[in-house]
Design a protein around this motif. Structure first.
Motif, short mmCIF file in Angstrom:
data_model
loop_
_atom_site.label_atom_id
_atom_site.label_comp_id
_atom_site.label_asym_id
_atom_site.label_seq_id
_atom_site.Cartn_x
_atom_site.Cartn_y
_atom_site.Cartn_z
N LEU A 134 114.63 4.42 -5.13
CA LEU A 134 115.93 4.94 -5.55
C LEU A 134 116.91 3.81 -5.86
O LEU A 134 117.61 3.82 -6.87
N ARG A 135 116.94 2.81 -4.98
CA ARG A 135 117.87 1.70 -5.18
C ARG A 135 117.52 0.92 -6.43
O ARG A 135 118.41 0.52 -7.19
N MET A 136 116.23 0.67 -6.64
CA MET A 136 115.85 -0.15 -7.80
C MET A 136 116.17 0.55 -9.12
O MET A 136 116.45 -0.11 -10.12
N LEU A 137 116.14 1.89 -9.11
CA LEU A 137 116.51 2.62 -10.33
C LEU A 137 118.02 2.60 -10.58
O LEU A 137 118.47 2.90 -11.67
N GLN A 138 118.79 2.29 -9.54
CA GLN A 138 120.25 2.32 -9.65
C GLN A 138 120.90 0.95 -9.74
O GLN A 138 121.96 0.82 -10.33
N ASP A 139 120.31 -0.05 -9.06
CA ASP A 139 121.06 -1.27 -8.77
C ASP A 139 121.03 -2.33 -9.86
O ASP A 139 121.76 -3.32 -9.77
N GLY A 167 105.80 3.35 -6.40
CA GLY A 167 105.51 3.74 -7.78
C GLY A 167 105.57 5.25 -7.98
O GLY A 167 106.15 5.74 -8.95
N GLN A 168 104.98 5.99 -7.06
CA GLN A 168 105.00 7.45 -7.16
C GLN A 168 106.44 7.98 -7.10
O GLN A 168 106.80 8.92 -7.81
N CYS A 169 107.23 7.38 -6.22
CA CYS A 169 108.63 7.83 -6.10
C CYS A 169 109.42 7.49 -7.36
O CYS A 169 110.26 8.28 -7.81
N ILE A 170 109.17 6.31 -7.92
CA ILE A 170 109.90 5.92 -9.14
C ILE A 170 109.64 6.94 -10.25
O ILE A 170 110.57 7.37 -10.94
N ARG A 191 112.10 10.89 -13.45
CA ARG A 191 111.95 12.17 -14.18
C ARG A 191 113.09 13.13 -13.86
O ARG A 191 113.58 13.85 -14.75
N LEU A 192 113.53 13.14 -12.60
CA LEU A 192 114.64 14.01 -12.22
C LEU A 192 115.91 13.67 -13.00
O LEU A 192 116.79 14.51 -13.17
N ARG A 193 116.00 12.42 -13.45
CA ARG A 193 117.17 11.99 -14.25
C ARG A 193 116.87 12.01 -15.74
O ARG A 193 117.68 11.51 -16.53
N GLY A 194 115.71 12.54 -16.13
CA GLY A 194 115.36 12.59 -17.55
C GLY A 194 114.89 11.26 -18.10
O GLY A 194 114.89 11.04 -19.32
N ILE A 195 114.49 10.36 -17.20
CA ILE A 195 114.05 9.02 -17.62
C ILE A 195 112.52 8.99 -17.68
O ILE A 195 111.85 9.40 -16.73
N HIS A 196 112.00 8.51 -18.80
CA HIS A 196 110.54 8.44 -18.98
C HIS A 196 109.96 7.25 -18.23
O HIS A 196 110.66 6.29 -17.94
N SER A 197 108.63 7.32 -17.97
CA SER A 197 107.98 6.19 -17.30
C SER A 197 106.65 5.85 -17.95
O SER A 197 105.88 6.72 -18.31
N ILE A 198 106.45 4.54 -18.11
CA ILE A 198 105.17 3.98 -18.55
C ILE A 198 104.58 3.30 -17.32
O ILE A 198 105.25 2.49 -16.67
N ASN A 199 103.34 3.63 -16.99
CA ASN A 199 102.77 3.21 -15.72
C ASN A 199 101.47 2.43 -15.92
O ASN A 199 100.62 2.84 -16.71
N ILE A 200 101.34 1.33 -15.21
CA ILE A 200 100.17 0.47 -15.31
C ILE A 200 99.44 0.49 -13.97
O ILE A 200 100.07 0.31 -12.92
N ILE A 201 98.12 0.75 -14.02
CA ILE A 201 97.33 0.75 -12.77
C ILE A 201 96.14 -0.18 -12.94
O ILE A 201 95.79 -0.57 -14.06
#
Lengths: 286, 286
Positions: A101-106, A126-129, A134-144
Motif C-alpha cells: 500500500l505504501r509503495m503504491l502511494q509514496d 506482489g499479490q497485494c500490489i 486494481r481497486l484504484r483502476g491501475i493496471h499491472s504488468i507482472n514478471i515471474i
C-alpha cells in the motif's frame, strides 16, 4: 494471565533475514525471533488506558520477539484491531500488505488508467500490489520466474486482477513493449529480485518513470545503463518499512492497516499463505 | 552582412556524440555540427525587436549548426549577452557551466557547510561544480582517474577550491570514509563516468543521499547493490540539459547564464579550455 488460541505468522524472508543478522537493525541478544502476529490481551497494567482483556492486538510498527506464547510489552507497541478480522490476515498485515500500500502511494502519483510493472509478482507483496492497484483502476504488468508451475502462477495472479503476467524468458525479445497492446507504459515499477529481473522492470518503464527496490531475492545487484538515467530520465529509489517506524508515521500506518484489514474482511484483499497454528499463544500488555 | 572575428567553441563530448548520432535527438540531414558558440549580430530582419547589429549573442538553449561562419536563425534562438563577457566563456557557457549550476540546484537542497562528491572532476562540469559549490560554502570531494599528471590535476582542482581530490586507486580501501576527517558525509553526488567510478561516488554518499548521472565516459553501466536502495535509502537520478529546452524553462536558464557570465567576468568561475580561433565567424538573425 489465561491461555487462548491465536495465530502467529510472519513475513518469512524478513524474519529469517533478521535472525541471520543481515538486517542493519538488530535487537540486543539474547533475543526472540518473530516480527509480526496477532494476540489477545489477557491482562493490563493499571496505567493502561486503551486496551481491555479480550481485545485483539497486533504490534504496529512490527516488533521483535513475537515467537512467544506470552509476552508483556508497553502499551504503545500495540494496535487494537477489529475482532471480526480474519485472524490469518491480522497476523500478517503489518509487513507485506502495508509495504504494498505504501509503495503504491509514496513515490509516484498514480491515477485510474495508469499502469505499474513489478517482478517477484507471486510474493505476498506482489499479490497485494496487483489487488490494491486494481481497486484504484491501475493496471499491472507482472514478471515471474521460469519454473515448474508457472502457468498455474499466471492463472492465480490473473484471478487476483493482474492484466499481464510474463515469465522472464518470455521477455527475451528485442522490443519488450511490443508485448503490450492496450496498456499504457508504466510510470512506476517495483523490484524485489535484482539482476536481470530488475533490468526487465526498467525496460518496461516509461520516460521519467521510477523503479522502487524493496528486496533482492536473487542476491544480484541492479545494473543500469547511463542512458537510462540521462535520456530516459529514470529514477531509482528504495523502500524500507523500518523508515516508517518513527512516531510521526505510526498513526498513518495504523490507519492504513485498518483499511487493509477492512479490505481483507470484505474479500477484496487475498493472498496465499501457509498457516501454522499455536495453542496457548497470546500477548499481554504491561 | 559583414565579417567579424569571433570565437566558436563547444562541449567536445556533447558535440562529437551528436555527430556520431548516439544522442536520441537528431537534426534533419544534411546538418551542420556544433552546438554552442558566441556571435556578433550583423543584420536583423524588420520584425526583430530585441537585437541590433553589433550585439553579442549566444544560442540559448544550445542549438545545432554552430559550426558556420554565418548563420540566419529565428530571433527566439538567441540570447543577448554583455559585450564585456570574456569571449571564450561566452562561447562555452550554455552547456557545461549551466549543467553544473542546475545540478547543484535541481535535486537536493544544499546549505552552507554541506558536502558533495563527484567523479570526472577534471571535466569542465567538474571544475565548475567545485567553484559554484565553494561560492555557496559547500565542500567538495573529487575523484579523478589514475594517469600521468594526476598530481598536477589534483593541484589544479585544489586551486579552484576542491576540499579533497582522490584518484580511484586511492579509494581501494575498506572504509572509504576514514579518508575524510573534517567533512560531512555528502548528500549529493555527481557521476559522469559509470562503472567502478560511479560505485565510489555511491560509497561516499550519506544515508538518504542522491547520485545524479550526467555522463558515462567509461561506457560502463552503473551497478548498485540492493542494500544501497533499501537500507541506505539512496536515490539515483539523471540529468540532461535537453529537458530544459521547453519554453517555460528557457528564461530561467538564460538568467542562470547571465549569472554564470557575471561570475566569469569577476574571475570567480574559471575553467581550462583549448581555444580555436576562426576568422570571419559570426551569426545573423533573420
Amino acid at each position: 494471565m489465561s491461555a487462548s488460541k491465536c495465530w502467529q505468522l510472519q513475513s518469512i524472508p524478513l524474519t529469517l533475514n533478521r535472525i541471520e543478522g543481515v538486517y542493519p537493525v538488530r535487537p540486543p541478544l539474547p533475543a526472540v525471533g518473530g516480527y509480526e502476529g496477532v494476540g489477545e490481551v489477557l491482562s493490563v497494567g493499571s496505567a493502561v488506558k486503551h486496551f481491555s482483556p479480550g481485545d485483539w492486538v497486533i504490534p504496529s510498527p512490527p516488533s521483535s520477539g513475537m515467537w512467544q506464547t506470552y509476552t508483556v510489552k508497553e502499551e504503545s507497541v500495540w494496535h487494537k484491531i477489529s475482532k471480526d478480522s480474519p485472524v490469518e490476515y491480522a497476523a500478517t498485515i503489518t509487513v507485506n500488505p502495508l509495504t504494498s500500500l505504501r509503495m503504491l502511494q509514496d513515490f509516484v502519483t498514480l491515477n485510474s488508467g495508469d499502469c505499474i510493472v513489478q517482478n517477484g509478482a507471486t510474493s505476498i507483496v506482489g499479490q497485494c500490489i496487483i489487488q490494491l492497484a486494481r481497486l484504484r483502476g491501475i493496471h499491472s504488468i507482472n514478471i515471474i520466474r521460469d519454473r515448474a508451475g508457472s502457468d498455474e502462477a499466471k492463472e492465480m495472479l490473473k484471478r487476483l486482477g493482474a492484466d499481464e503476467v510474463f515469465t522472464e524468458s518470455q521477455l527475451e525479445v528485442k522490443n519488450i513493449k511490443d508485448l503490450l497492446t492496450n496498456l499504457p507504459e508504466p510510470a512506476l515499477g517495483f523490484n524485489c529480485v535484482g539482476g536481470n529481473s530488475a533490468s526487465l522492470v526498467l525496460k518496461f518503464l516509461r520516460h521519467g518513470g521510477t523503479m522502487v527496490t524493496y528486496g533482492g531475492m536473487s542476491k544480484k545487484p541492479i545494473t543500469v545503463s547511463t542512458s537510462s538515467f540521462i535520456f530516459k530520465d529514470l529514477s531509482l529509489r528504495g523502500f524500507w518499512l523500518q523508515k516508517l517506524m518513527n512516531p510521526d508515521k505510526v498513526n498513518e500506518s495504523r490507519n492504513m492497516i485498518d483499511h487493509l484489514l477492512c479490505l481483507a474482511r470484505e474479500g477484496k484483499l487475498k493472498y496465499e499463505m501457509e498457516l501454522v497454528s499455536f495453542d496457548d499463544f497470546s500477548y499481554g500488555i504491561g
